[in-house]
Design a protein around this motif. Structure first.
Motif, PDB file in Angstrom:
ATOM      1  N   PHE A   1      34.437  50.777  51.594  1.00  0.00           N
ATOM      2  CA  PHE A   1      34.432  51.016  50.151  1.00  0.00           C
ATOM      3  C   PHE A   1      34.077  49.737  49.395  1.00  0.00           C
ATOM      4  CE2 PHE A   1      36.286  51.596  45.956  1.00  0.00           C
ATOM      5  CZ  PHE A   1      35.909  52.904  45.653  1.00  0.00           C
ATOM      6  N   PHE A   2      34.622  48.625  49.844  1.00  0.00           N
ATOM      7  CA  PHE A   2      34.347  47.327  49.232  1.00  0.00           C
ATOM      8  C   PHE A   2      32.859  46.989  49.306  1.00  0.00           C
ATOM      9  CE2 PHE A   2      34.286  42.656  50.612  1.00  0.00           C
ATOM     10  CZ  PHE A   2      34.063  42.176  49.325  1.00  0.00           C
ATOM     11  N   VAL A   3      32.270  47.129  50.482  1.00  0.00           N
ATOM     12  CA  VAL A   3      30.847  46.821  50.645  1.00  0.00           C
ATOM     13  C   VAL A   3      29.996  47.787  49.828  1.00  0.00           C
ATOM     14  CG1 VAL A   3      28.951  46.631  52.293  1.00  0.00           C
ATOM     15  CG2 VAL A   3      31.227  45.805  52.917  1.00  0.00           C
ATOM     16  N   SER A   4      30.383  49.064  49.814  1.00  0.00           N
ATOM     17  CA  SER A   4      29.639  50.048  49.031  1.00  0.00           C
ATOM     18  C   SER A   4      29.650  49.692  47.554  1.00  0.00           C
ATOM     19  CB  SER A   4      30.243  51.448  49.225  1.00  0.00           C
ATOM     20  OG  SER A   4      30.108  51.880  50.560  1.00  0.00           O
ATOM     21  N   ALA A   5      30.799  49.208  47.055  1.00  0.00           N
ATOM     22  CA  ALA A   5      30.911  48.858  45.633  1.00  0.00           C
ATOM     23  C   ALA A   5      29.908  47.778  45.250  1.00  0.00           C
ATOM     24  CB  ALA A   5      32.334  48.396  45.321  1.00  0.00           C
ATOM     25  N   ILE A   6      29.643  46.849  46.157  1.00  0.00           N
ATOM     26  CA  ILE A   6      28.677  45.777  45.891  1.00  0.00           C
ATOM     27  C   ILE A   6      27.302  46.355  45.594  1.00  0.00           C
ATOM     28  CG2 ILE A   6      27.444  43.828  46.926  1.00  0.00           C
ATOM     29  CD1 ILE A   6      30.010  43.219  48.517  1.00  0.00           C
ATOM     30  N   TYR A   7      26.865  47.318  46.427  1.00  0.00           N
ATOM     31  CA  TYR A   7      25.517  47.847  46.298  1.00  0.00           C
ATOM     32  C   TYR A   7      25.398  48.916  45.222  1.00  0.00           C
ATOM     33  CZ  TYR A   7      24.583  45.148  50.445  1.00  0.00           C
ATOM     34  OH  TYR A   7      24.440  44.100  51.310  1.00  0.00           O
ATOM     35  N   VAL A   8      26.444  49.696  45.019  1.00  0.00           N
ATOM     36  CA  VAL A   8      26.414  50.679  43.928  1.00  0.00           C
ATOM     37  C   VAL A   8      26.301  49.964  42.589  1.00  0.00           C
ATOM     38  CG1 VAL A   8      27.737  52.432  42.705  1.00  0.00           C
ATOM     39  CG2 VAL A   8      27.643  52.469  45.198  1.00  0.00           C
ATOM     40  N   ALA A   9      27.101  48.911  42.412  1.00  0.00           N
ATOM     41  CA  ALA A   9      27.044  48.145  41.157  1.00  0.00           C
ATOM     42  C   ALA A   9      25.679  47.489  40.990  1.00  0.00           C
ATOM     43  CB  ALA A   9      28.145  47.087  41.144  1.00  0.00           C
TER      44      ALA A   9
ATOM     45  N   GLY B   1      44.853  39.239  47.464  1.00  0.00           N
ATOM     46  CA  GLY B   1      45.773  40.212  48.041  1.00  0.00           C
ATOM     47  C   GLY B   1      45.675  41.605  47.477  1.00  0.00           C
ATOM     48  N   SER B   2      45.006  41.807  46.343  1.00  0.00           N
ATOM     49  CA  SER B   2      44.910  43.127  45.731  1.00  0.00           C
ATOM     50  C   SER B   2      43.586  43.771  46.110  1.00  0.00           C
ATOM     51  CB  SER B   2      45.030  43.019  44.211  1.00  0.00           C
ATOM     52  OG  SER B   2      44.666  44.240  43.590  1.00  0.00           O
ATOM     53  N   PHE B   3      43.650  44.930  46.747  1.00  0.00           N
ATOM     54  CA  PHE B   3      42.421  45.631  47.133  1.00  0.00           C
ATOM     55  C   PHE B   3      41.599  46.007  45.911  1.00  0.00           C
ATOM     56  CE2 PHE B   3      40.399  49.835  47.976  1.00  0.00           C
ATOM     57  CZ  PHE B   3      39.363  49.365  48.764  1.00  0.00           C
ATOM     58  N   LEU B   4      42.256  46.450  44.851  1.00  0.00           N
ATOM     59  CA  LEU B   4      41.537  46.831  43.641  1.00  0.00           C
ATOM     60  C   LEU B   4      40.763  45.646  43.065  1.00  0.00           C
ATOM     61  CD1 LEU B   4      40.856  48.819  41.387  1.00  0.00           C
ATOM     62  CD2 LEU B   4      43.007  48.162  40.258  1.00  0.00           C
ATOM     63  N   LEU B   5      41.395  44.465  43.026  1.00  0.00           N
ATOM     64  CA  LEU B   5      40.725  43.293  42.478  1.00  0.00           C
ATOM     65  C   LEU B   5      39.588  42.832  43.387  1.00  0.00           C
ATOM     66  CD1 LEU B   5      43.674  41.181  41.006  1.00  0.00           C
ATOM     67  CD2 LEU B   5      42.113  42.759  39.840  1.00  0.00           C
ATOM     68  N   ILE B   6      39.751  43.000  44.694  1.00  0.00           N
ATOM     69  CA  ILE B   6      38.675  42.666  45.625  1.00  0.00           C
ATOM     70  C   ILE B   6      37.457  43.540  45.357  1.00  0.00           C
ATOM     71  CG2 ILE B   6      37.964  42.823  48.052  1.00  0.00           C
ATOM     72  CD1 ILE B   6      40.778  41.875  48.810  1.00  0.00           C
ATOM     73  N   VAL B   7      37.679  44.835  45.149  1.00  0.00           N
ATOM     74  CA  VAL B   7      36.582  45.756  44.866  1.00  0.00           C
ATOM     75  C   VAL B   7      35.920  45.407  43.531  1.00  0.00           C
ATOM     76  CG1 VAL B   7      35.983  48.155  44.356  1.00  0.00           C
ATOM     77  CG2 VAL B   7      37.525  47.631  46.254  1.00  0.00           C
ATOM     78  N   ILE B   8      36.744  45.109  42.516  1.00  0.00           N
ATOM     79  CA  ILE B   8      36.201  44.746  41.207  1.00  0.00           C
ATOM     80  C   ILE B   8      35.354  43.482  41.306  1.00  0.00           C
ATOM     81  CG2 ILE B   8      36.826  43.915  38.902  1.00  0.00           C
ATOM     82  CD1 ILE B   8      39.229  45.819  39.002  1.00  0.00           C
ATOM     83  N   SER B   9      35.875  42.483  42.015  1.00  0.00           N
ATOM     84  CA  SER B   9      35.109  41.248  42.186  1.00  0.00           C
ATOM     85  C   SER B   9      33.795  41.506  42.914  1.00  0.00           C
ATOM     86  CB  SER B   9      35.940  40.216  42.955  1.00  0.00           C
ATOM     87  OG  SER B   9      36.985  39.702  42.163  1.00  0.00           O
TER      88      SER B   9
ATOM     89  N   GLY C   1      33.533  36.998  37.932  1.00  0.00           N
ATOM     90  CA  GLY C   1      33.934  38.068  38.836  1.00  0.00           C
ATOM     91  C   GLY C   1      34.465  37.547  40.157  1.00  0.00           C
ATOM     92  N   SER C   2      33.839  36.499  40.683  1.00  0.00           N
ATOM     93  CA  SER C   2      34.325  35.890  41.926  1.00  0.00           C
ATOM     94  C   SER C   2      35.724  35.311  41.757  1.00  0.00           C
ATOM     95  CB  SER C   2      33.373  34.785  42.379  1.00  0.00           C
ATOM     96  OG  SER C   2      32.130  35.293  42.755  1.00  0.00           O
ATOM     97  N   MET C   3      35.975  34.729  40.597  1.00  0.00           N
ATOM     98  CA  MET C   3      37.259  34.076  40.365  1.00  0.00           C
ATOM     99  C   MET C   3      38.417  35.058  40.250  1.00  0.00           C
ATOM    100  SD  MET C   3      36.855  30.840  40.552  1.00  0.00           S
ATOM    101  CE  MET C   3      35.699  31.251  41.885  1.00  0.00           C
ATOM    102  N   ILE C   4      38.127  36.320  39.945  1.00  0.00           N
ATOM    103  CA  ILE C   4      39.204  37.314  39.855  1.00  0.00           C
ATOM    104  C   ILE C   4      39.931  37.418  41.180  1.00  0.00           C
ATOM    105  CG2 ILE C   4      39.717  39.766  39.537  1.00  0.00           C
ATOM    106  CD1 ILE C   4      37.390  39.897  37.561  1.00  0.00           C
ATOM    107  N   ALA C   5      39.185  37.679  42.248  1.00  0.00           N
ATOM    108  CA  ALA C   5      39.813  37.814  43.569  1.00  0.00           C
ATOM    109  C   ALA C   5      40.261  36.472  44.116  1.00  0.00           C
ATOM    110  CB  ALA C   5      38.839  38.479  44.546  1.00  0.00           C
ATOM    111  N   PHE C   6      39.597  35.390  43.716  1.00  0.00           N
ATOM    112  CA  PHE C   6      39.984  34.059  44.198  1.00  0.00           C
ATOM    113  C   PHE C   6      41.339  33.646  43.639  1.00  0.00           C
ATOM    114  CE2 PHE C   6      40.034  29.408  43.650  1.00  0.00           C
ATOM    115  CZ  PHE C   6      39.888  29.014  44.970  1.00  0.00           C
ATOM    116  N   LEU C   7      41.550  33.900  42.355  1.00  0.00           N
ATOM    117  CA  LEU C   7      42.795  33.456  41.708  1.00  0.00           C
ATOM    118  C   LEU C   7      43.947  34.417  41.921  1.00  0.00           C
ATOM    119  CD1 LEU C   7      41.280  32.202  38.313  1.00  0.00           C
ATOM    120  CD2 LEU C   7      42.053  30.813  40.261  1.00  0.00           C
ATOM    121  N   VAL C   8      43.625  35.701  42.160  1.00  0.00           N
ATOM    122  CA  VAL C   8      44.693  36.697  42.381  1.00  0.00           C
ATOM    123  C   VAL C   8      44.398  37.400  43.705  1.00  0.00           C
ATOM    124  CG1 VAL C   8      45.999  38.598  41.373  1.00  0.00           C
ATOM    125  CG2 VAL C   8      44.751  37.021  39.876  1.00  0.00           C
TER     126      VAL C   8
END
Length: 423
Positions: free
Chosen positions: A237-245, A285-293, A276-283
């Protein structure tokens, strides 16, 4: 756009299956390598090897096509892709995989060059832009569908390695049974790097940085996801989010590109990707934030690739655009080779979040350099009406796709000149 697809549906279906095969092997090797206990350095070498083969193929495949023809090159390289895909689970060794990735990168690039030349030849001046858009949609759809297949299987077995081999083999049928004989194949000699840098230092630096960002996403996303404890389904799902976006944001950013100062847009898009990279870097552990980033970085870096090409073209004569695309691809390819290696080193030194720090620093560097260049060169250098239209093109471009995009620029610019010329 529907008419474009129906007119060359067999070619697009074949390209879709090729992209499924390529999208599967990239994610799958990262997951299988993790399961086999490969080190981060070993996996980064494996992932970089693909881009080394891709870069060499972009130089040598055109000569192969001129010597033996499109059909023979397509069949020979496609057969090698199928063989290497099946060999991966048999030769479970990082060095064997690295050699296989060089071969498969070379072959996939060659297969793409061949198929893209057929697609471009099937297009007319009137629908070339739409054909390029459909092709990019097919590319992204194939990669996203591949992630779903990965989530349904067992990465420790053989089946997931056999599926991409089958997909690549099946891709031969619609392509080879539907294409017409090709005319003489020619590619433009790349512009000298010195001339490219003189035309636009920002475009050159940006292309180098984006090569690293794209290869990190394509090669190391699955490794990162596995290291932080995501399940196979979550990684897919994470990898798919990269390409869909990347697909969704390509057109809004392109629309803005034709209506505002492109350098300003490059700065803002780059800084958005860094944020966007800094979202997952600073917080972490959250799957949702990883997908958003992942979605933000993918959704900015891929359109930024096409944006930089359009920006460079603003400073070039039409006859120089095709040559410039070859030089930019070389710069991007060097960055792509170094990307996974650098990410792997950073993940070893500072932990898994080195993945996000790497993409964030590179995107921020593009934005910062764009701001610096605005103090050195006025956009008044581009006279009103001289800015070329934006054309969507993927960061995974071959020389043929890049020149295809340049033909779109030239065709649309010529159409604009005709509209503005008094009768």
């Amino acid at each position: 756009m529907f008419q474009v697809f129906t007119g060359s549906w067999a070619l697009f279906v074949g390209m879709f299956m090729l992209m499924v095969g390529n999208g599967l092997q990239g994610t799958l090797l990262g997951l299988r390598g993790e399961a086999e206990g490969f080190s981060t350095l070993s996996l980064s070498i494996v992932m970089s090897a693909y881009f080394l083969g891709f870069l060499f193929s972009s130089r040598f495949t055109p000569e192969l096509i001129r010597r033996v023809g499109h059909v023979r090159v397509f069949a020979a390289l496609g057969s090698m892709v199928s063989a290497v895909l099946i060999a991966y689970p048999v030769l479970v060794d990082p060095w064997a995989w690295a050699v296989g990735r060089v071969i498969i990168g070379f072959c996939f690039c060659g297969v793409y060059i061949t198929a893209e030349s057929w697609l471009n030849d099937a297009s007319s001046n009137e629908n070339r832009g739409k054909s390029l858009s459909v092709y990019m949609i097919v590319q992204m759809a194939g990669i996203v569908f591949a992630q779903w297949i990965v989530s349904q299987g067992d990465v420790s077995g053989y089946i997931l390695f056999i599926i991409p081999s089958i997909m690549v083999s099946l891709a031969f049928a619609p392509v080879l049974l539907s294409v017409k004989p090709m005319p003489a194949f020619e590619t433009t000699k790349p512009m000298r790097l010195r001339d490219l840098v003189a035309a636009s230092p920002l475009a050159c630096l940006g292309m180098f940085m984006l090569g690293g960002v794209f290869s990190a996403q394509f090669g190391m996303s699955a490794v990162y996801g596995s290291r932080v404890g995501l399940t196979v389904g979550e990684i897919s799902f994470f990898v798919s989010a990269i390409y869909v976006a990347a697909l969704v944001l390509q057109y809004p950013i392109g629309w803005l590109s034709d209506r505002m100062d492109r350098r300003v847009l490059i700065v803002w898009v780059s800084l958005l990707g860094a944020a966007g990279s800094m979202i997952a870097f600073l917080v972490p552990g959250s799957f949702l934030l990883i997908v958003i980033s992942g979605a933000i970085v993918g959704g900015t870096s891929n359109p930024l690739y096409a944006l930089l090409i359009a920006y460079l073209n603003d400073y070039l004569e039409k006859e120089d655009m095709a040559a410039a695309s070859g030089g930019l691809l070389f710069i991007n390819g060097v960055g792509a080779i170094l990307g996974p290696l650098t990410v792997g080193l950073m993940m070893d030194l500072i932990g898994n979040n080195g993945f996000w720090l790497f993409t964030g620093v590179l995107m921020a560097a593009v934005g910062a350099y764009g701001m610096y260049r605005s103090t050195q060169r006025s956009r008044d250098d581009v006279l009103e009406g001289d800015a070329v239209p934006y054309a969507p093109v993927s960061a995974a471009s071959t020389p043929v796709a890049a020149e295809w995009a340049q033909e779109v620029y030239i065709d649309e610019e010529a159409a604009m000149e005709e509209e503005t010329t008094p009768a």
